[in-house]
Write a protein that holds these residues in place. Structure first.
Motif, PDB file in Angstrom:
ATOM      1  N   ARG A   1      -9.287  39.575 -56.046  1.00 21.52           N
ATOM      2  CA  ARG A   1      -8.005  38.874 -55.994  1.00 21.52           C
ATOM      3  C   ARG A   1      -7.562  38.531 -57.411  1.00 21.52           C
ATOM      4  O   ARG A   1      -8.363  38.586 -58.348  1.00 21.52           O
ATOM      5  CB  ARG A   1      -8.132  37.590 -55.170  1.00 21.52           C
ATOM      6  CG  ARG A   1      -8.513  37.799 -53.702  1.00 21.52           C
ATOM      7  CD  ARG A   1      -7.395  38.420 -52.902  1.00 21.52           C
ATOM      8  NE  ARG A   1      -7.761  38.671 -51.518  1.00 21.52           N
ATOM      9  CZ  ARG A   1      -7.477  37.844 -50.510  1.00 21.52           C
ATOM     10  NH1 ARG A   1      -6.836  36.708 -50.756  1.00 21.52           N
ATOM     11  NH2 ARG A   1      -7.842  38.152 -49.290  1.00 21.52           N
TER      12      ARG A   1
ATOM     13  N   GLN B   1     -13.507  40.700 -51.798  1.00 19.35           N
ATOM     14  CA  GLN B   1     -12.379  41.506 -52.259  1.00 19.35           C
ATOM     15  C   GLN B   1     -11.862  40.948 -53.581  1.00 19.35           C
ATOM     16  O   GLN B   1     -11.837  39.737 -53.792  1.00 19.35           O
ATOM     17  CB  GLN B   1     -11.250  41.477 -51.216  1.00 19.35           C
ATOM     18  CG  GLN B   1     -10.050  42.338 -51.585  1.00 19.35           C
ATOM     19  CD  GLN B   1      -8.870  42.090 -50.658  1.00 19.35           C
ATOM     20  OE1 GLN B   1      -8.565  40.950 -50.319  1.00 19.35           O
ATOM     21  NE2 GLN B   1      -8.209  43.161 -50.237  1.00 19.35           N
TER      22      GLN B   1
ATOM     23  N   ARG C   1      -8.832  38.820 -62.604  1.00 16.22           N
ATOM     24  CA  ARG C   1      -9.334  39.252 -61.302  1.00 16.22           C
ATOM     25  C   ARG C   1     -10.704  38.631 -61.026  1.00 16.22           C
ATOM     26  O   ARG C   1     -11.524  38.508 -61.927  1.00 16.22           O
ATOM     27  CB  ARG C   1      -9.423  40.784 -61.247  1.00 16.22           C
ATOM     28  CG  ARG C   1      -8.077  41.464 -61.447  1.00 16.22           C
ATOM     29  CD  ARG C   1      -8.178  42.959 -61.319  1.00 16.22           C
ATOM     30  NE  ARG C   1      -6.889  43.587 -61.565  1.00 16.22           N
ATOM     31  CZ  ARG C   1      -6.639  44.886 -61.385  1.00 16.22           C
ATOM     32  NH1 ARG C   1      -7.614  45.689 -60.969  1.00 16.22           N
ATOM     33  NH2 ARG C   1      -5.439  45.377 -61.630  1.00 16.22           N
TER      34      ARG C   1
ATOM     35  N   ARG D   1      -2.248  30.585 -52.626  1.00 13.27           N
ATOM     36  CA  ARG D   1      -3.279  31.509 -52.178  1.00 13.27           C
ATOM     37  C   ARG D   1      -3.423  32.655 -53.162  1.00 13.27           C
ATOM     38  O   ARG D   1      -2.429  33.183 -53.668  1.00 13.27           O
ATOM     39  CB  ARG D   1      -2.933  32.071 -50.796  1.00 13.27           C
ATOM     40  CG  ARG D   1      -3.134  31.082 -49.677  1.00 13.27           C
ATOM     41  CD  ARG D   1      -4.583  30.745 -49.461  1.00 13.27           C
ATOM     42  NE  ARG D   1      -5.355  31.886 -48.964  1.00 13.27           N
ATOM     43  CZ  ARG D   1      -6.670  31.992 -49.077  1.00 13.27           C
ATOM     44  NH1 ARG D   1      -7.364  31.058 -49.700  1.00 13.27           N
ATOM     45  NH2 ARG D   1      -7.293  33.047 -48.595  1.00 13.27           N
ATOM     46  N   PRO D   2      -4.671  33.075 -53.488  1.00 12.93           N
ATOM     47  CA  PRO D   2      -4.854  34.217 -54.395  1.00 12.93           C
ATOM     48  C   PRO D   2      -4.457  35.508 -53.682  1.00 12.93           C
ATOM     49  O   PRO D   2      -4.868  35.743 -52.548  1.00 12.93           O
ATOM     50  CB  PRO D   2      -6.356  34.178 -54.680  1.00 12.93           C
ATOM     51  CG  PRO D   2      -6.964  33.524 -53.482  1.00 12.93           C
ATOM     52  CD  PRO D   2      -5.945  32.534 -52.988  1.00 12.93           C
ATOM     53  N   ILE D   3      -3.633  36.325 -54.314  1.00 14.45           N
ATOM     54  CA  ILE D   3      -3.180  37.540 -53.640  1.00 14.45           C
ATOM     55  C   ILE D   3      -4.064  38.714 -54.034  1.00 14.45           C
ATOM     56  O   ILE D   3      -4.696  38.730 -55.093  1.00 14.45           O
ATOM     57  CB  ILE D   3      -1.702  37.852 -53.942  1.00 14.45           C
ATOM     58  CG1 ILE D   3      -1.499  38.210 -55.418  1.00 14.45           C
ATOM     59  CG2 ILE D   3      -0.823  36.679 -53.558  1.00 14.45           C
ATOM     60  CD1 ILE D   3      -0.092  38.677 -55.717  1.00 14.45           C
ATOM     61  N   ALA D   4      -4.096  39.719 -53.166  1.00 13.38           N
ATOM     62  CA  ALA D   4      -4.920  40.905 -53.399  1.00 13.38           C
ATOM     63  C   ALA D   4      -4.349  41.714 -54.566  1.00 13.38           C
ATOM     64  O   ALA D   4      -3.168  41.618 -54.892  1.00 13.38           O
ATOM     65  CB  ALA D   4      -4.966  41.759 -52.134  1.00 13.38           C
TER      66      ALA D   4
ATOM     67  N   TYR E   1      -0.484  42.290 -55.839  1.00 15.11           N
ATOM     68  CA  TYR E   1      -0.080  41.916 -57.196  1.00 15.11           C
ATOM     69  C   TYR E   1       0.570  43.105 -57.908  1.00 15.11           C
ATOM     70  O   TYR E   1       1.612  42.967 -58.554  1.00 15.11           O
ATOM     71  CB  TYR E   1      -1.304  41.434 -57.976  1.00 15.11           C
ATOM     72  CG  TYR E   1      -1.043  41.152 -59.444  1.00 15.11           C
ATOM     73  CD1 TYR E   1      -0.374  40.001 -59.840  1.00 15.11           C
ATOM     74  CD2 TYR E   1      -1.460  42.057 -60.422  1.00 15.11           C
ATOM     75  CE1 TYR E   1      -0.131  39.738 -61.185  1.00 15.11           C
ATOM     76  CE2 TYR E   1      -1.233  41.805 -61.766  1.00 15.11           C
ATOM     77  CZ  TYR E   1      -0.566  40.643 -62.140  1.00 15.11           C
ATOM     78  OH  TYR E   1      -0.313  40.392 -63.460  1.00 15.11           O
TER      79      TYR E   1
END
Length: 486
Positions: A325, A323, A332, A404-407, A411
């Protein structure tokens, strides 16, 4: 938790202790604190003995002399130097590695000078033994103290009676915020509070100190620093009474660890250093991440293959879920995870938006998500679905530890109303995202996006290699004991 009540005023301008009094803080040192200091002395002594004996075996021996001959003065000088540097005090941060290295180096220099003046031309030990011992002293003591620190924290968490009692001073709202953090940390116990809407520190300072002393409290937390006038007077009186003082910011501020006091003539100024995670430290962290990720990938390869087979057999679809992120500088990238949901999970999310449990809606999280497969629930329970992110670390897109990397969906929601968004929220995109982070080990049962952001910022501002190591060890404990869910 008790709210301290007013007592009749006591008019005494010289009520604080005479500055000629010695060891004021000793009266507040409980038997446990004294025992802790003795335990540290014994621990350091044992590590010093071990390091010198190992160095003696590895290095070049000195003819006619044995390492046990000069060992007593060596131990006395080294332990004495550590004591003078404050390593046996009440500070919970035992693992001040830079200061420890400086103190041990100073001790080695003192030993060298003493040896020269005591017997000029003769060496107690060979130069190779001396150099190896210096390195081993730091490695052994720092490692032992790090483990001692972790053990102490776990013992305190499991025994509330061992938690240090403190008093909180501030506005009621700020007191409540700090109290929640203290309860969660399980390191301290809130004995009582002093609400500044009831108390006047300027007029009732002596009464406040009397009450704190009467409860035999050794530490006071200031929760509303901006509301206290003449802070130096409060600090002076508390320290004169043997009471330690901490200021706990309720809002995120520039870290104190990144500042130093500089005098311009007679004017004290606070100069801020570069943040710890910048420049050389970034590349050091990146190097350690890459080496650790490579070793873990090789060691865990049988487990990764076994999980891949189980995911493939459990339900139709791909083995990995990739996915997009948002990472460093808002770029991205595609994150690697073992697939834990049904193949059409993204389409089903729109139907489940109303069940989102994260306050504010910035992140999407449902505790009993119906899209999760049976094997996927097991993988998530033990965070095994995150293991393929080691590939992201090797690619330089992620770190082992970080926010944590967010979706992309999360974002975009977070920046919809940019006028009302605090600009400091973008700081989380100034560092590499991580597989685990401070929120995962501190607030992982919380669904509040504000709290998630708070812990991310604390990590960014207070980063150190020691903090990374601590978070990794805490992550293992959290996962094994099933505390919450990733």
């Amino acid at each position: 938790m008790t709210e301290l009540k007013k007592i009749d005023p006591i008019i005494n301008l010289w009520q604080t202790e005479d500055i000629r009094a010695t060891n004021l803080a000793i009266r507040w040192r409980t038997p446990l604190m004294v025992l802790r200091s003795f335990a540290l002395i014994a621990l350091d002594t044992g590590m010093l003995l071990a390091s010198w004996f190992v160095a003696d075996k590895i290095g070049t021996p000195t003819l006619g002399r044995h390492i046990s001959d000069p060992l007593v003065p060596i131990l006395a000088v080294t332990v004495g130097t550590l004591a003078a540097s404050g390593f046996y005090g009440t500070d919970d941060k035992l693992n001040r590695f830079a200061k420890l290295l400086k103190s041990l180096t100073l001790a080695q220099l003192m030993i060298l000078i003493a040896a020269f003046f005591y017997q000029p031309g003769l060496w107690w030990v060979s130069r190779s033994v001396f150099a190896i011992a210096w390195v081993l002293n730091f490695l052994f003591i720092s490692s032992a103290r790090f483990l001692f620190d972790l053990a102490t924290i776990q013992i305190r968490k499991r025994n509330p009676a061992l938690q240090q009692a403190v008093v909180l001073i501030g506005e009621r709202a700020d007191i409540d915020k700090v109290s929640k953090l203290i309860v969660r940390s399980q390191q301290f116990r809130v004995d009582s509070i002093i609400d500044l809407s009831v108390w006047d520190i300027q007029k009732q300072l002596d009464q406040i100190i009397d009450l704190v002393k009467s409860r035999e409290i050794s530490e006071v937390f200031i929760c509303s620093q901006q509301l206290i006038d003449n802070q130096i007077i409060l600090f002076w009186n508390l320290k004169a009474a043997g009471i330690h003082l901490r200021v706990v910011p309720t809002e995120l501020q520039l870290p104190q660890r990144a500042s130093e006091t500089k005098m311009i003539e007679e004017i004290p100024t606070v100069r801020f250093k570069s943040l710890a995670i910048f420049g050389v430290n970034f590349w050091l962290k990146r190097l350690l991440d890459w080496v650790a990720a490579l070793i873990l990938t090789i060691l865990l390869s049988p487990l990764l293959i076994a999980i891949a087979v189980l995911v493939k057999r459990s339900s139709p679809g791909a083995i990995f879920y990739r996915q997009y992120r948002v990472g460093l500088k808002g770029r991205r990238f595609r994150v690697w995870k073992f697939r834990t949901m049904v193949a059409n999970a993204s389409e089903l999310q729109k139907e489940l938006e109303e069940q989102n449990e994260v306050k504010g809606g910035v992140l999407f999280k449902i505790k009993e998500d119906p899209r999760i497969t049976k094997i996927g629930r097991f993988l998530r329970h033990y965070s095994l679905d995150e293991l393929p992110q080691l590939f992201n670390v090797l690619q330089g897109q992620m770190s082992l530890v970080g926010p944590r990397p967010i979706a992309v969906r999360d974002y975009e929601l977070s920046i919809q109303d940019v006028n009302d968004l605090d600009r400091d929220r973008f700081l989380r995109y100034e560092v590499l995202p991580g597989i685990t982070g401070l929120w995962q080990v501190k607030g992982r049962t919380s669904s509040d996006s504000e709290e998630i952001f708070y812990w991310d910022m604390v990590y960014i501002l207070q980063w150190s290699l020691a903090l990374d190591l601590k978070i990794l060890l805490e992550t293992i404990k959290v996962v094994l004991f099933k505390e919450g869910s990733y």
